[in-house]
Each structure stands twice: as C-alpha cells, then as structure tokens.
Design a protein around this motif. Structure first.
Motif, mmCIF file in Angstrom:
data_model
loop_
_atom_site.group_PDB
_atom_site.id
_atom_site.type_symbol
_atom_site.label_atom_id
_atom_site.label_comp_id
_atom_site.label_asym_id
_atom_site.label_seq_id
_atom_site.Cartn_x
_atom_site.Cartn_y
_atom_site.Cartn_z
ATOM 1 N N PHE A 25 12.467 -4.859 -5.866
ATOM 2 C CA PHE A 25 12.331 -3.439 -5.592
ATOM 3 C C PHE A 25 10.862 -3.080 -5.783
ATOM 4 N N VAL A 26 10.273 -2.460 -4.788
ATOM 5 C CA VAL A 26 8.857 -2.122 -4.828
ATOM 6 C C VAL A 26 8.724 -0.605 -4.779
ATOM 7 N N THR A 27 8.051 -0.054 -5.783
ATOM 8 C CA THR A 27 7.734 1.366 -5.801
ATOM 9 C C THR A 27 6.324 1.512 -5.266
ATOM 10 N N LEU A 28 6.165 2.384 -4.272
ATOM 11 C CA LEU A 28 4.865 2.555 -3.636
ATOM 12 C C LEU A 28 4.308 3.947 -3.915
ATOM 13 N N HIS A 29 3.020 3.998 -4.214
ATOM 14 C CA HIS A 29 2.290 5.253 -4.337
ATOM 15 C C HIS A 29 1.469 5.389 -3.057
ATOM 16 N N ILE A 30 1.647 6.511 -2.377
ATOM 17 C CA ILE A 30 1.103 6.701 -1.038
ATOM 18 C C ILE A 30 0.032 7.789 -1.048
ATOM 19 N N THR A 31 -1.020 7.606 -0.244
ATOM 20 C CA THR A 31 -2.031 8.635 -0.036
ATOM 21 C C THR A 31 -1.358 9.860 0.572
ATOM 22 N N GLN A 32 -1.724 11.042 0.065
ATOM 23 C CA GLN A 32 -1.121 12.275 0.581
ATOM 24 C C GLN A 32 -1.267 12.356 2.096
ATOM 25 N N GLY A 33 -0.176 12.768 2.735
ATOM 26 C CA GLY A 33 -0.173 12.932 4.180
ATOM 27 C C GLY A 33 0.094 11.661 4.961
ATOM 28 N N ARG A 34 0.302 10.549 4.291
ATOM 29 C CA ARG A 34 0.486 9.262 4.987
ATOM 30 C C ARG A 34 1.902 8.715 4.862
ATOM 31 N N LEU A 35 2.824 9.477 4.278
ATOM 32 C CA LEU A 35 4.167 8.979 3.992
ATOM 33 C C LEU A 35 4.870 8.458 5.249
ATOM 34 N N GLU A 60 5.261 -12.743 -3.207
ATOM 35 C CA GLU A 60 3.875 -12.311 -3.401
ATOM 36 C C GLU A 60 3.205 -12.028 -2.055
ATOM 37 N N GLN A 61 3.456 -12.852 -1.055
ATOM 38 C CA GLN A 61 2.897 -12.614 0.281
ATOM 39 C C GLN A 61 3.425 -11.305 0.871
ATOM 40 N N VAL A 62 4.717 -11.072 0.700
ATOM 41 C CA VAL A 62 5.314 -9.839 1.213
ATOM 42 C C VAL A 62 4.685 -8.631 0.524
ATOM 43 N N VAL A 63 4.578 -8.686 -0.787
ATOM 44 C CA VAL A 63 3.995 -7.565 -1.539
ATOM 45 C C VAL A 63 2.532 -7.360 -1.149
ATOM 46 N N GLN A 64 1.796 -8.445 -0.963
ATOM 47 C CA GLN A 64 0.402 -8.311 -0.530
ATOM 48 C C GLN A 64 0.316 -7.655 0.850
ATOM 49 N N GLY A 65 1.266 -7.972 1.716
ATOM 50 C CA GLY A 65 1.306 -7.311 3.022
ATOM 51 C C GLY A 65 1.581 -5.820 2.886
ATOM 52 N N ILE A 66 2.459 -5.470 1.959
ATOM 53 C CA ILE A 66 2.759 -4.056 1.714
ATOM 54 C C ILE A 66 1.527 -3.358 1.156
ATOM 55 N N ILE A 67 0.857 -3.988 0.193
ATOM 56 C CA ILE A 67 -0.334 -3.405 -0.416
ATOM 57 C C ILE A 67 -1.433 -3.214 0.625
ATOM 58 N N GLY A 68 -1.493 -4.109 1.602
ATOM 59 C CA GLY A 68 -2.502 -4.015 2.655
ATOM 60 C C GLY A 68 -2.213 -2.960 3.709
ATOM 61 N N THR A 69 -1.100 -2.299 3.608
ATOM 62 C CA THR A 69 -0.736 -1.261 4.571
ATOM 63 C C THR A 69 -1.610 -0.031 4.343
ATOM 64 N N PRO A 70 -2.301 0.462 5.392
ATOM 65 C CA PRO A 70 -3.128 1.663 5.227
ATOM 66 C C PRO A 70 -2.292 2.828 4.696
ATOM 67 N N GLY A 71 -2.805 3.464 3.637
ATOM 68 C CA GLY A 71 -2.102 4.581 3.021
ATOM 69 C C GLY A 71 -1.392 4.201 1.732
ATOM 70 N N GLU A 113 -1.598 3.158 -1.898
ATOM 71 C CA GLU A 113 -2.615 3.150 -2.952
ATOM 72 C C GLU A 113 -2.333 2.075 -3.984
ATOM 73 N N ARG A 114 -1.064 1.973 -4.412
ATOM 74 C CA ARG A 114 -0.692 0.933 -5.370
ATOM 75 C C ARG A 114 0.822 0.753 -5.339
ATOM 76 N N THR A 115 1.261 -0.353 -5.928
ATOM 77 C CA THR A 115 2.692 -0.658 -5.955
ATOM 78 C C THR A 115 3.090 -1.164 -7.337
#
Length: 160
Positions: free
Chosen positions: A68-78, A116-127, A129-131
């Motif tokens: 389960f990955v909790t993502l913090h997103i830049t405002q306006g990018r949800l 780890e590769q999947v999570v790194q791909g998620i982290i690399g998604t524009p918008g 901020e952290r997971t």
C-alpha cells in the motif's frame, strides 16, 4: 438507492451463486425470468452491480508482493497523477484519501526488488512529492460485499 426485498434477494443469489444464470436465480426466487432480468438491469443502471469480470488473484500470476503506497501530491495535480498511475500495470487500485496523504494506491509486484522499481516509477511521476510504502504480510479478510447485502434492512415497501 433504496432496495426492496426482491432486489436484496436477487443480489444475495448473485453473490452466493455467481455462476448460476438469471433463469436459475429466477426459478429459485419464484419469479419470472423477465422480472429477474428487469431487476438485474435496473441494478446495473443504478450502479449497484458494477462488473462481471472474473476475480483474478495477482499472486497466482506471479505477483506475490502486495503493498500500500500513500502518496503526497503537489496541489492541483491530483487528477493528473491519478491518470498517470492508471498507466502503471502494477498499480491495481487508487483512492483519494483524507489524513496524511492525498492518494492511496494498492500495488503488486513479483519480488521486493520489483516492488522497489514500481515505487520508484510512482515517485518519478510528475506531481508526486513523496510516498510511504507498507508491505502487506497476509490478507486476513478478502474484499467482500456479501455481508453488507445480508445486513441490509428489509424493505417496508411492497415488492412489485
């Protein structure tokens, strides 16, 4: 949507015996096949019944790691982030949440290294901020709705 006793009985029959046809359910409920079909279609149109695909276990496909990955997103990018997550095959579910984080994603992977590769791909998604990632050890209660349908109150209306 308020369900009457016949809707509830049909839903229970469909959940308890999903491989039986509507004709068989109609016979068991003591109603005409056309009535069962009409009720079934109405439940679909109102969004109560939402799918017909087989339930597939990712573990049986080689995806033994669930997280389960909790993502913090830049405002306006949800919306943009959610759309990009949909393109990642290992992301099997995404929800907007309240509390600590903006999105919650359920992901699967073949191994911890693959996770780890999947999570790194998620982290690399524009918008994004952290997971924060938490690995599931054991599924204790599988996704289910049958108890909810069984717990529905009986209708006070007459069944037509």
């Amino acid at each position: 949507m308020e369900l009457d006793d016949l809707d509830r009985a049909l839903l229970l029959a469909l959940l308890e015996r999903p491989r039986a046809g509507l004709r068989e359910h109609a016979r068991a409920l003591g109603i005409a096949r056309g009535t069962a079909q009409a009720r079934f279609l109405r439940l679909q149109e109102r969004g109560v019944i939402v799918g017909f695909a087989p339930h597939v276990d990712p573990g049986a496909l080689g995806y033994a790691v669930h997280a389960f990955v909790t993502l913090h997103i830049t405002q306006g990018r949800l919306d943009d982030v959610a759309q990009r997550l949909e393109a990642i095959a290992e992301v099997v579910e995404v929800h907007s949440i309240t509390g600590d984080g903006d999105l919650w994603a359920r992901v699967v992977a073949r191994t911890n290294a693959h996770l780890e590769q999947v999570v790194q791909g998620i982290i690399g998604t524009p918008g994004v901020e952290r997971t924060r990632t938490e690995i599931a050890l054991t599924e204790r209660v599988a996704h289910r709705v049958l108890p909810l349908v069984r717990a529905l109150p009986r209708s006070r209306r007459q069944v037509r």
